[in-house]
Scaffold this motif. Sequence first.
Motif, PDB file in Angstrom:
ATOM      1  N   PRO A 262       0.828  -1.218   0.000  1.00 47.25           N
ATOM      2  CA  PRO A 262       0.000   0.000   0.000  1.00 47.25           C
ATOM      3  C   PRO A 262       0.859   1.264   0.000  1.00 47.25           C
ATOM      4  CG  PRO A 262      -0.882  -1.604   1.542  1.00 47.25           C
ATOM      5  CD  PRO A 262       0.435  -2.157   1.072  1.00 47.25           C
ATOM      6  N   ILE A 263       0.483   2.227  -0.806  1.00 48.55           N
ATOM      7  CA  ILE A 263       1.234   3.471  -0.936  1.00 48.55           C
ATOM      8  C   ILE A 263       1.172   4.249   0.369  1.00 48.55           C
ATOM      9  CG2 ILE A 263       1.326   5.697  -2.124  1.00 48.55           C
ATOM     10  CD1 ILE A 263       0.196   4.299  -4.595  1.00 48.55           C
ATOM     11  N   GLY A 264       2.340   4.753   0.782  1.00 49.13           N
ATOM     12  CA  GLY A 264       2.402   5.610   1.956  1.00 49.13           C
ATOM     13  C   GLY A 264       2.771   4.906   3.236  1.00 49.13           C
ATOM     14  N   GLU A 265       2.755   3.572   3.253  1.00 50.67           N
ATOM     15  CA  GLU A 265       3.162   2.855   4.449  1.00 50.67           C
ATOM     16  C   GLU A 265       4.678   2.773   4.532  1.00 50.67           C
ATOM     17  OE1 GLU A 265       1.311  -0.913   4.944  1.00 50.67           O
ATOM     18  OE2 GLU A 265      -0.737  -0.098   4.959  1.00 50.67           O
ATOM     19  N   SER A 266       5.219   2.683   5.738  1.00 50.58           N
ATOM     20  CA  SER A 266       6.661   2.615   5.926  1.00 50.58           C
ATOM     21  C   SER A 266       7.216   1.357   5.271  1.00 50.58           C
ATOM     22  CB  SER A 266       7.008   2.613   7.418  1.00 50.58           C
ATOM     23  OG  SER A 266       6.584   3.803   8.033  1.00 50.58           O
TER      24      SER A 266
END
Length: 572
Positions: free
Chosen positions: A365-369
């Motif tokens: 998922p985009i934006g997760e570390s």
Amino acid sequence: MTGRLHPAEPHDAPWWRHAVIYQIYPRSWADDNGDGIGDLPGITARLPYLADLGVDAVWLSPFYVSPMRDAGYDVADYRDIDPVFGTLADADVLIEQAHTLGLRVIVDMVPNHTSSEHEWFRAALDSAPGSAERARYMFAEGKGADGSEPPNNWQSVFGGPAWTRVTEPGDTPGQWYLHLFDPGQPDLNWENPEVREMFLDVLRFWLDRGVDGFRIDVAHGLIKADGLPDWHERTGMLGSHEEEQGGDTDQSDRAPMWDQDGVHEIYRQWRALLESYNPEGDPARDRILCAEAWVEPMERAAAYVRPDEMHQAFNFEFLESPWRADTLREVITTSISAADAVGAPSTWVLSNHDVVRHATRLGLPIGESRPNGIGIGDVQPNAQLGARRARAATTLMLALPGSAYLYQGEELGLPDHTAIPDHLRQDPTFERSEHRERGRDGCRVPIPWEAGAPGYGFGPSAQTWLPQPEIYGALAVDRQQGVTGSSLELYRTLLSLRRELDLGVGELTWDETSGDDVVSFRITDQDGERVRVISNLGADPVAIPDGAEVLVASSRLVDGAVPTDTTVWLRR
């Protein structure tokens, strides 16, 4: 974001300003003797593959004598080859064969620490506190009445305390030594002139053997802040609150173990040494230094590539960028601007031996570390989405001016092995983090060469030091070679066009008409030849301008338009 960002350079610019450099992780590239571990003869035998791929140089991760507590980044002898990889004679053959094929050779240098098996550290343990032998390392007295507490609160990057207490002669508890990584990797004291001279000698040793440069491991870590003050943030490779929260870093909140100003004096001395090997100043004979420096903001990182220091520094901000058009445009702009300000080339990289491969990372998922490894029971990536975005990201990256780094196997579209059984893991991070972090084994799995062979052709036996996932068979070199649309053939096309069109030395101008979800720019060489690059990260297809010729696309176009997660190079 519009307008000209970066001017064109001459077609005959020094090779390192626009080179594509391919990282080989020796344990996992090719096994010649069948013991399941890659070696130098195996690398030499496969060099024609890289010449055919179209790269300019190879960077070899450490092959030195080592107890392998950190896969060779714990060096016991910098002037010899570990028997698991071969001999010095094998290294000489590899360098000679690479040069014959037109490939330059860059080797890893590990100056922040040695192995605890290095003769210097063994001598330090046999010597008394305050001795010349201990002065080569970071020994200190402990805190508390009996010295039983570490000198400060620093934590290891791999997890756990960054200090280990030694037992003195007579079996009495003694001083503590610093290790920012594993206890088997004691940090050197770079304030000691003897340490500095030793590494100059090591650099000369390999320069005399014909290497073309050095990648400097943990380049930002050699000097520690005076007094070794406590640090209350996480000790990551960035080492500040920025790593988890974002934001700018100034001197007051810079981690005391990273990016101290004193490192630059060391690299100015190293640069002068390398230039002494090219007294005529022939750009084709330049030997180079590349910094692994996890430093933010970008202006601090650029200090490592001033004209009298390193030639290049890895662009980790680009590697860490989420798959968002606005973020990519911003990172490309700041990267090029910071490098241009000191007269250095930008560098671009998406994968290496320390991070989850981008074919896997971009399926999360985009934006997760970014996770430090993925294993059984963890959230698994969308493999198809990751592969598509990885092709688009690479096609974008290889159009950018400057130098680019590829990690072995990414040209095959290899994902991480995300289901390695925990009992087979070898990265010390796994144990030292008390199994909270899986570690880096997933990106280090041996390369598949032949789908139907034992170990997918990694060597003459079925043994591999880490297990290979079943998907690697379908991605093996022999399954992709000559197959239109395969990941391997896409990379070959991109590298061939990049060289033919001189994209690495071109002028970059942002496209004034691109949408919010599009990264679009033009690359123009000194002769006025133009290539337009469109990378569509949005949901809607992007029309190709009338009359444009498609040079290459990362995925199949749809009705003459660029679909989601696709990058295209155009000429008109």
